[in-house]
Write a protein that holds these residues in place. Sequence first.
Motif, mmCIF file in Angstrom:
data_model
loop_
_atom_site.group_PDB
_atom_site.id
_atom_site.type_symbol
_atom_site.label_atom_id
_atom_site.label_comp_id
_atom_site.label_asym_id
_atom_site.label_seq_id
_atom_site.Cartn_x
_atom_site.Cartn_y
_atom_site.Cartn_z
ATOM 1 N N ARG A 140 -20.568 18.464 51.960
ATOM 2 C CA ARG A 140 -20.588 19.562 50.994
ATOM 3 C C ARG A 140 -21.775 19.398 50.039
ATOM 4 N N PRO A 141 -22.956 19.803 50.470
ATOM 5 C CA PRO A 141 -24.137 19.611 49.632
ATOM 6 C C PRO A 141 -24.085 20.391 48.317
ATOM 7 N N LYS A 142 -23.362 21.501 48.264
ATOM 8 C CA LYS A 142 -23.270 22.266 47.016
ATOM 9 C C LYS A 142 -22.512 21.483 45.939
ATOM 10 N N ALA A 143 -21.601 20.623 46.335
ATOM 11 C CA ALA A 143 -20.831 19.836 45.371
ATOM 12 C C ALA A 143 -21.661 18.702 44.774
ATOM 13 N N ARG A 144 -22.743 18.347 45.424
ATOM 14 C CA ARG A 144 -23.570 17.231 44.971
ATOM 15 C C ARG A 144 -24.062 17.440 43.535
ATOM 16 N N ALA A 145 -24.458 18.644 43.171
ATOM 17 C CA ALA A 145 -24.965 18.903 41.814
ATOM 18 C C ALA A 145 -23.894 18.623 40.771
ATOM 19 N N HIS A 146 -22.657 19.015 41.034
ATOM 20 C CA HIS A 146 -21.565 18.755 40.100
ATOM 21 C C HIS A 146 -21.310 17.249 39.966
ATOM 22 N N PHE A 147 -21.329 16.547 41.085
ATOM 23 C CA PHE A 147 -21.109 15.105 41.054
ATOM 24 C C PHE A 147 -22.252 14.389 40.331
ATOM 25 N N GLU A 148 -23.462 14.837 40.570
ATOM 26 C CA GLU A 148 -24.600 14.198 39.908
ATOM 27 C C GLU A 148 -24.548 14.425 38.399
ATOM 28 N N ARG A 149 -24.161 15.623 37.991
ATOM 29 C CA ARG A 149 -24.032 15.919 36.558
ATOM 30 C C ARG A 149 -22.977 15.016 35.920
ATOM 31 N N ALA A 150 -21.838 14.880 36.604
ATOM 32 C CA ALA A 150 -20.771 14.016 36.090
ATOM 33 C C ALA A 150 -21.218 12.556 36.072
ATOM 34 N N ALA A 151 -21.937 12.125 37.086
ATOM 35 C CA ALA A 151 -22.391 10.730 37.146
ATOM 36 C C ALA A 151 -23.376 10.418 36.023
ATOM 37 N N VAL A 152 -24.263 11.360 35.713
ATOM 38 C CA VAL A 152 -25.207 11.172 34.613
ATOM 39 C C VAL A 152 -24.448 11.025 33.295
ATOM 40 N N LEU A 153 -23.464 11.897 33.073
ATOM 41 C CA LEU A 153 -22.669 11.818 31.843
ATOM 42 C C LEU A 153 -21.870 10.514 31.786
ATOM 43 N N MET A 183 -16.373 7.146 42.667
ATOM 44 C CA MET A 183 -17.577 6.897 43.461
ATOM 45 C C MET A 183 -18.505 5.905 42.784
ATOM 46 N N ALA A 184 -18.480 5.881 41.451
ATOM 47 C CA ALA A 184 -19.365 4.988 40.699
ATOM 48 C C ALA A 184 -18.877 3.550 40.715
ATOM 49 N N GLY A 185 -17.701 3.313 41.307
ATOM 50 C CA GLY A 185 -17.183 1.963 41.399
ATOM 51 C C GLY A 185 -16.510 1.475 40.129
ATOM 52 N N LEU A 186 -16.108 2.403 39.292
ATOM 53 C CA LEU A 186 -15.408 2.046 38.065
ATOM 54 C C LEU A 186 -14.103 1.337 38.406
ATOM 55 N N SER A 187 -13.738 0.368 37.619
ATOM 56 C CA SER A 187 -12.495 -0.370 37.832
ATOM 57 C C SER A 187 -11.301 0.583 37.775
ATOM 58 N N TYR A 188 -10.387 0.437 38.734
ATOM 59 C CA TYR A 188 -9.196 1.285 38.776
ATOM 60 C C TYR A 188 -8.378 1.131 37.495
ATOM 61 N N ARG A 189 -8.197 -0.089 37.028
ATOM 62 C CA ARG A 189 -7.394 -0.327 35.813
ATOM 63 C C ARG A 189 -8.039 0.302 34.591
ATOM 64 N N ARG A 190 -9.343 0.126 34.466
ATOM 65 C CA ARG A 190 -10.033 0.704 33.310
ATOM 66 C C ARG A 190 -9.919 2.219 33.335
ATOM 67 N N PHE A 191 -10.167 2.813 34.501
ATOM 68 C CA PHE A 191 -10.072 4.262 34.592
ATOM 69 C C PHE A 191 -8.649 4.723 34.304
ATOM 70 N N ALA A 192 -7.650 4.042 34.861
ATOM 71 C CA ALA A 192 -6.256 4.446 34.657
ATOM 72 C C ALA A 192 -5.886 4.405 33.171
ATOM 73 N N GLY A 220 -15.729 9.657 48.736
ATOM 74 C CA GLY A 220 -16.781 10.358 48.004
ATOM 75 C C GLY A 220 -18.086 10.565 48.731
ATOM 76 N N PRO A 221 -18.757 9.508 49.139
ATOM 77 C CA PRO A 221 -20.062 9.705 49.782
ATOM 78 C C PRO A 221 -19.989 10.564 51.050
ATOM 79 N N ARG A 222 -18.937 10.403 51.834
ATOM 80 C CA ARG A 222 -18.801 11.212 53.059
ATOM 81 C C ARG A 222 -18.572 12.672 52.724
ATOM 82 N N LEU A 223 -17.801 12.941 51.670
ATOM 83 C CA LEU A 223 -17.555 14.331 51.281
ATOM 84 C C LEU A 223 -18.832 14.996 50.782
#
Length: 187
Positions: A76-89, A117-126, A69-72
């Motif tokens: 790709r700076p244009k994708a940052r806005a989409h990721f930031e919006r998702a992270a806020v939500l 990227m937010a470090g959410l637990s894999y099990r919880r997300f799954a 995530g962070p490297r991508l």
Amino acid sequence: MAEIWEDWGSLAYLGVFLWAFLEGETFVIAAAAVGAATGLIDPWMLMVSAWLGSFCGDQCWFYLGWKFGPRLLEKRPKARAHFERAAVLLHRYGTAFILSFRFLYGIRNVAAAACGMAGLSYRRFALLNFIGAGVWASSFVAAGWFLGAWLGAENIFWAIGAVAFSVLGFFLVRWWLRRRRAAVQPT
């Protein structure tokens, strides 16, 4: 679409899986509507295919966000806005966001990656992703099925064509307006 099931039979459900893996509510609704109108498509197999495809696709995006995530975002700076919006939500709504992000147009894939990227637990997300994918698949299959039953076999193909034409027209007009605005703006 009916021809796909006539020609491919059960392998067409693999196509649904792959389409849902990438992003496929339109295809799922259309397949369900055609299934209701023609009887060629099993709604339960369609739902399971879409469910598993959506789940696996989002798990893949979660892993990519976690691993790269962070490297991508640096590349790709244009994708940052989409990721930031998702992270806020994600931070604001947590579990509700994970269960519902696939219903929010334009952020489904980046939302799963943002969860990684937010470090959410894999099990919880799954677990939450599995539930959310099931709700998503059953909702869109049901919507398409009822639409197909309501319109009938004669009208379903016209309706799908009209929707496709309208969507294409919308994107063409949007592209034209953006291009026109860009030409008018001073440099």
